[in-house]
Scaffold this active site. Structure first.
Site, PDB file in Angstrom:
ATOM      1  N   LYS A 174     -21.942   0.110  -0.927  1.00  0.00           N
ATOM      2  CA  LYS A 174     -21.747   1.476  -0.443  1.00  0.00           C
ATOM      3  C   LYS A 174     -20.396   1.513   0.242  1.00  0.00           C
ATOM      4  O   LYS A 174     -20.234   1.105   1.391  1.00  0.00           O
ATOM      5  CB  LYS A 174     -22.842   1.901   0.543  1.00  0.00           C
ATOM      6  CG  LYS A 174     -22.817   3.429   0.745  1.00  0.00           C
ATOM      7  CD  LYS A 174     -22.959   3.863   2.182  1.00  0.00           C
ATOM      8  CE  LYS A 174     -21.708   4.045   2.962  1.00  0.00           C
ATOM      9  NZ  LYS A 174     -20.748   5.075   2.598  1.00  0.00           N
ATOM     10  N   GLU A 249     -18.873  -7.174  10.987  1.00  0.00           N
ATOM     11  CA  GLU A 249     -17.517  -7.361  11.511  1.00  0.00           C
ATOM     12  C   GLU A 249     -17.024  -6.006  11.995  1.00  0.00           C
ATOM     13  O   GLU A 249     -17.001  -5.048  11.220  1.00  0.00           O
ATOM     14  CB  GLU A 249     -16.588  -7.914  10.423  1.00  0.00           C
ATOM     15  CG  GLU A 249     -16.768  -9.397  10.150  1.00  0.00           C
ATOM     16  CD  GLU A 249     -16.526 -10.283  11.346  1.00  0.00           C
ATOM     17  OE1 GLU A 249     -15.798  -9.881  12.275  1.00  0.00           O
ATOM     18  OE2 GLU A 249     -17.098 -11.391  11.372  1.00  0.00           O
ATOM     19  N   CYS A 283      -8.172  -3.776  11.570  1.00  0.00           N
ATOM     20  CA  CYS A 283      -8.982  -4.384  12.632  1.00  0.00           C
ATOM     21  C   CYS A 283      -8.163  -5.436  13.354  1.00  0.00           C
ATOM     22  O   CYS A 283      -8.425  -5.734  14.508  1.00  0.00           O
ATOM     23  CB  CYS A 283     -10.254  -4.969  12.052  1.00  0.00           C
ATOM     24  SG  CYS A 283      -9.933  -6.046  10.673  1.00  0.00           S
ATOM     25  N   GLU A 373     -10.531   0.677  21.259  1.00  0.00           N
ATOM     26  CA  GLU A 373      -9.857   0.598  19.966  1.00  0.00           C
ATOM     27  C   GLU A 373      -9.404   1.999  19.545  1.00  0.00           C
ATOM     28  O   GLU A 373     -10.221   2.900  19.400  1.00  0.00           O
ATOM     29  CB  GLU A 373     -10.805   0.029  18.905  1.00  0.00           C
ATOM     30  CG  GLU A 373     -10.113  -0.162  17.560  1.00  0.00           C
ATOM     31  CD  GLU A 373     -11.054  -0.637  16.463  1.00  0.00           C
ATOM     32  OE1 GLU A 373     -12.120  -0.021  16.277  1.00  0.00           O
ATOM     33  OE2 GLU A 373     -10.707  -1.614  15.777  1.00  0.00           O
TER      34      GLU A 373
END
Ligand code: NAP
Ligand code: MG
Length: 481
Positions: A174, A249, A283, A373
């Site tokens: 997905k 992750e 990331c 973030e």
């Protein structure tokens, strides 16, 4: 550039179907590239059923034969490299050179994992008993769901898919809703390489319906997720409650530490590259520069100069979509309130989702701009008095993906390597990057479960069977408790 309507790929067929569709938007222009189907629970269920049906034969296929299909996929992806990179740039927005780099990274992962087909070793271990043979062997988990983000829509699906396949699992992918084109091309490449029908299925649709269906589905054995902490944490809990193996992750807030003896030119170049490459939408992006007082002024001057030299859109692409653009714009406001804007801090142009590469100085470790973030082209510069304070600030966030130090002092570098709380770290080079043959992933709130890539990737996608064979022919005299 446009594409035909992208349908699901289930049991080797591309669906035409009557499903609703949504537009795939080019973030550089705001224009539509074409449409993609919007699936729901029924399509996710159908994909799992196809993967389940394909499992027995794929599991029985010798692993070296599975590896050969991967080798052909590497050749096929190399053949379609430029086309895939153009699609990636069109739907995700990164520069074409960055896209070529991402596709190459995917090819490297396919090549590396294809070899694992000949190395799915267990161990032979001596028994306590005479005439007894013991060993371990790896087994596939079953149907594996891969839920992936938009920021590396080629490399991440591929670096999950390859170890999943080599271990004998069948897969439902997905992909992120806003980057469907790359997933479509990946499925075409693996199909052309000879993957039997049903071994890889792709379902397009919202995480909240398609993703959630996969996470709680009784026939899904494991879920590998890359994405945000908000989604990942919920997925981890839901998966565990449904007895699934889960790997997540998630986010990062990656620091560069600059000590007083650093090569400042090198440190500034690497910081700018790490902060603004791929528009900061990695990331592994550098989002904090932690700088010792004696070199703060000189380092900041160099970073600001180099940031000013970056031209948009030639040197940096847009934010991926309107939502990400708004998030970044809101952090620019937060940064302006909390710290001092040194360069950038605004939208660029009025077409697409471009933001200027931005540096905030005078940041304190506890500020939001230094803790959360942003996932955009924003760097927070934080002054520290010495190495000890730099380490405290570097480790003083919830995330732990990657990091870097600039110094020529070998003792300090090794002290740093011992104490830094990140799953990946660099010395005298940018925080970004990761090679196919090495583990990739983070500590603390960044990651749960086994590391991705490298040989460690197969730890997640396989489980152990321990075998004992008694060849005494029933003449066992030793008491086995
Ligand atoms: P995201 O919003 O968490 O989405 C990731 C994936 O999860 C997408 O496919 C999304 O589908 C799906 N999803 C959303 N809600 C779900 C639910 N309730 N159940 C199951 N699946 C669901 O992340 P993103 O915005 O795409 O990616 C950016 C994030 O990824 C950043 O935080 C970045 O740090 C992280 N990231 C981490 C790594 C790493 O290796 N540590 C690498 C790359 C990126 P939709 O697209 O349909 O929403
Ligand atoms: Mg999202």
């Amino acid at each position: 550039m446009t594409h035909e309507t992208i349908g699901n790929f289930i049991n080797g067929e591309w669906s035409k179907g009557s499903l609703k569709t949504v537009k795939n938007i080019n973030p550089a222009t705001g224009e539509s590239l074409g449409e993609v189907v919007l699936s729901g629970k029924a399509e996710a269920d159908a994909a799992v059923a196809a993967a389940r049906a394909a499992l027995p034969a794929w599991k029985r296929t010798p692993a070296p034969r599975r590896g050969e299909i991967l080798q052909r996929a590497a050749v096929e992806m190399t053949r379609r490299k430029e086309e895939l990179a153009r699609a990636l740039t069109a739907e995700e927005g990164k520069l074409y050179t960055e896209s070529l780099g991402e596709v190459q990274k995917a090819i490297n992962n396919i090549e590396f994992q294809s070899g694992e087909g000949r190395r799915l070793n267990g161990e032979t271990v001596p028994s306590e008993l005479p005439s007894t043979m013991c060993w371990t062997q790896r087994e596939a988990l079953g149907v594996v769901a891969l839920v992936t983000p938009w920021n590396f829509p080629v490399a991440i699906p591929v670096w999950k898919l390859c170890p999943a396949l080599i271990c004998g699992n069948t897969v439902v992918l997905k992909p992120a809703s806003i980057t469907p084109w790359c997933a479509k091309i990946i499925a075409e490449i693996f199909t052309a390489a000879g993957l039997p029908k049903g071994v890889l299925n792709v379902v397009f649709g919202p995480g909240s319906s398609v993703g959630q269906t996969l996470v709680t589905h009784p026939d899904v054995a494991a879920i590998s997720f890359t994405g945000s902490n908000e989604v990942g944490l919920k997925l981890y809990a839901d998966g565990a409650a449904h007895h699934k193996k889960v790997q997540c992750e998630m986010g990062g807030k990656n620091p560069v530490i600059v000590l007083e003896d650093a090569d400042l030119e090198l440190a500034a170049t690497a910081t700018v590259q790490g902060a603004f490459g791929s528009t900061g939408q990695r990331c592994t992006a550098t989002s904090r520069a932690i700088v010792c007082s004696p070199v703060l002024a000189e380092f900041t001057k160099l970073v600001v100069e180099k940031t000013r030299q970056l031209r948009v859109p030639e040197h940096m692409g847009p934010c991926v979509d309107d939502g990400q653009f708004r998030t970044v714009m809101s952090y620019l406001e937060i940064g302006k309130r909390e710290a001092k804007l040194a360069v950038g801090g605004e939208q660029v142009g009025d077409k697409g989702f471009y933001v200027a590469p931005t540096v905030f100085t005078g940041c304190k470790a506890e500020m939001r701009i230094a803790q959360e973030e942003v996932f955009g082209p924003v760097l927070a510069v934080i002054e520290v008095k010495d190495f000890e304070e730099a380490m405290k600030v570097a480790n003083g966030v919830k995330f732990g993906l990657t990091s870097s130090i600039f110094s020529r002092d070998v003792n300090r570098v090794f002290q740093y390597l011992e104490h830094i709380e990140t799953g990946i770290t660099h010395v005298n080079s940018p925080t970004v990057g990761g090679e196919a043959q090495l583990p990739f992933g983070g500590m603390k709130a960044t990651g749960v479960g086994a590391r991705e890539m490298g040989r460690t990737a197969i730890e997640f996608y396989s489980e152990w069977k321990t075998v004992y064979v008694d060849y005494t022919g029933g003449k066992r005299t030793t008491n086995i408790y």
